[in-house]
Design a protein around this motif. Structure first.
Motif, short mmCIF file in Angstrom:
data_model
loop_
_atom_site.label_atom_id
_atom_site.label_comp_id
_atom_site.label_asym_id
_atom_site.label_seq_id
_atom_site.Cartn_x
_atom_site.Cartn_y
_atom_site.Cartn_z
N LYS A 1 0.72 -1.13 -0.10
CA LYS A 1 0.15 -0.13 -0.16
C LYS A 1 0.90 1.23 -0.06
N ALA A 2 1.82 1.16 0.75
CA ALA A 2 2.64 2.45 0.78
C ALA A 2 3.31 2.87 -0.39
N PHE A 3 3.95 1.85 -1.23
CA PHE A 3 4.50 1.72 -2.54
C PHE A 3 3.48 2.36 -3.49
N SER A 4 2.43 1.71 -3.35
CA SER A 4 1.13 2.18 -4.41
C SER A 4 0.80 3.64 -4.43
N ASP A 5 0.81 4.25 -2.83
CA ASP A 5 0.49 5.41 -2.59
C ASP A 5 1.56 6.28 -3.16
N GLY B 1 1.86 15.25 -12.77
CA GLY B 1 0.79 15.53 -13.96
C GLY B 1 0.40 14.37 -14.73
N TYR B 2 0.90 13.21 -14.16
CA TYR B 2 0.46 11.97 -14.75
C TYR B 2 -0.76 11.19 -14.12
N THR B 3 -1.43 10.39 -14.85
CA THR B 3 -2.46 9.37 -14.11
C THR B 3 -2.16 8.06 -14.79
N LEU B 4 -2.02 7.07 -13.63
CA LEU B 4 -1.56 5.73 -13.95
C LEU B 4 -2.95 4.85 -14.40
N LYS B 5 -2.82 4.66 -15.63
CA LYS B 5 -3.92 3.74 -15.93
C LYS B 5 -3.49 2.07 -16.11
N ARG B 6 -3.82 1.12 -15.32
CA ARG B 6 -3.67 0.06 -15.06
C ARG B 6 -3.95 -0.85 -16.39
N GLY B 7 -2.87 -1.58 -17.13
CA GLY B 7 -3.08 -2.37 -18.22
C GLY B 7 -3.30 -3.86 -17.94
N SER B 8 -3.09 -4.77 -18.73
CA SER B 8 -3.11 -5.95 -18.76
C SER B 8 -2.64 -6.75 -19.89
N PHE B 9 -2.17 -7.70 -19.70
CA PHE B 9 -1.88 -8.74 -20.73
C PHE B 9 -2.97 -9.67 -20.96
N THR B 10 -3.37 -10.00 -22.06
CA THR B 10 -4.40 -11.10 -22.31
C THR B 10 -3.60 -12.58 -22.63
N ASP B 11 -3.81 -13.36 -21.78
CA ASP B 11 -3.00 -14.48 -21.85
C ASP B 11 -3.99 -15.77 -22.68
N ALA B 12 -3.32 -16.07 -23.85
CA ALA B 12 -4.12 -17.06 -24.74
C ALA B 12 -3.13 -18.16 -24.20
N SER B 13 -4.07 -19.28 -23.75
CA SER B 13 -3.77 -20.59 -23.49
C SER B 13 -4.61 -21.60 -24.00
N LEU B 14 -4.17 -22.87 -23.88
CA LEU B 14 -4.82 -23.92 -24.49
C LEU B 14 -5.21 -24.89 -23.26
#
Length: 169
Positions: free
Chosen positions: A119-123, A133-146
């Motif tokens: 929590k401290a690191f995130s804050d 002046g930035y905003t963090l928009k969290r992304g994601s990887f889409t994991d294709a798997s079989l």
């Protein structure tokens, strides 16, 4: 200074930086690494018996990748193997070391949670980005798997993914 590998040289010749690489370069500059590692050290295992613990900074870097890109422990491990810029961000050199496995990362993540450092690191990141002046928009990887089906007739041998015949035949 670390000797440049053929892979490093090849990567340096690319035409542009990806958004992911630009993001990681910004975070590299933004985070006070020594201060954060010093905050982890009192909670981090000292070693002694068994395998020596991974460097806390490498673990922190992997944890941050996991957080920013919403990766599971296993996906974080895979991302380091797959992505040159993520491997570069963590400082992992395949010639001299291995990537910490998912269990090691899970234990580290739990250590940060128990000590409330997550929590401290995130804050701290959110505050620094906001001040810049930035905003963090969290992304994601889409994991294709079989996954294997239990059907006796399911088999990929000799099968090709063919497009439908446009003539309808």
């Amino acid at each position: 200074m670390k000797q440049q590998t053929i892979s490093d040289f090849e990567y340096s010749l690319r035409k542009r930086k990806t958004r992911r690489e630009q993001f990681l370069d910004t975070m590299e500059e933004l985070i006070p690494w020594e201060e954060w590692v010093d905050a982890i050290r009192p909670h981090y295992p000292k070693g002694g018996r068994g395998r020596p613990p991974m460097a806390p900074e490498k673990m922190l870097r992997m944890y941050l990748l996991q957080t920013w890109f919403r990766l599971s422990d296993a996906a974080t491990e895979d991302a380091i193997y797959d992505s040159y810029c993520m491997r570069k961000f963590t400082g992992i050199d395949f010639l001299t070391e291995t990537v910490p496995d998912r269990t090691t990362l899970r234990k580290f993540r739990h250590l940060l949670q128990r000590s409330s450092l997550d929590k401290a690191f995130s804050d701290a990141v959110s505050r620094a980005l906001k001040e810049g002046g930035y905003t963090l928009k969290r992304g994601s990887f889409t994991d294709a798997s079989l996954s294997h089906t239990r059907s006796k007739t399911a088999s990929l041998s000799g099968k090709k993914a063919r497009l439908p015949d446009p003539s309808g035949k």
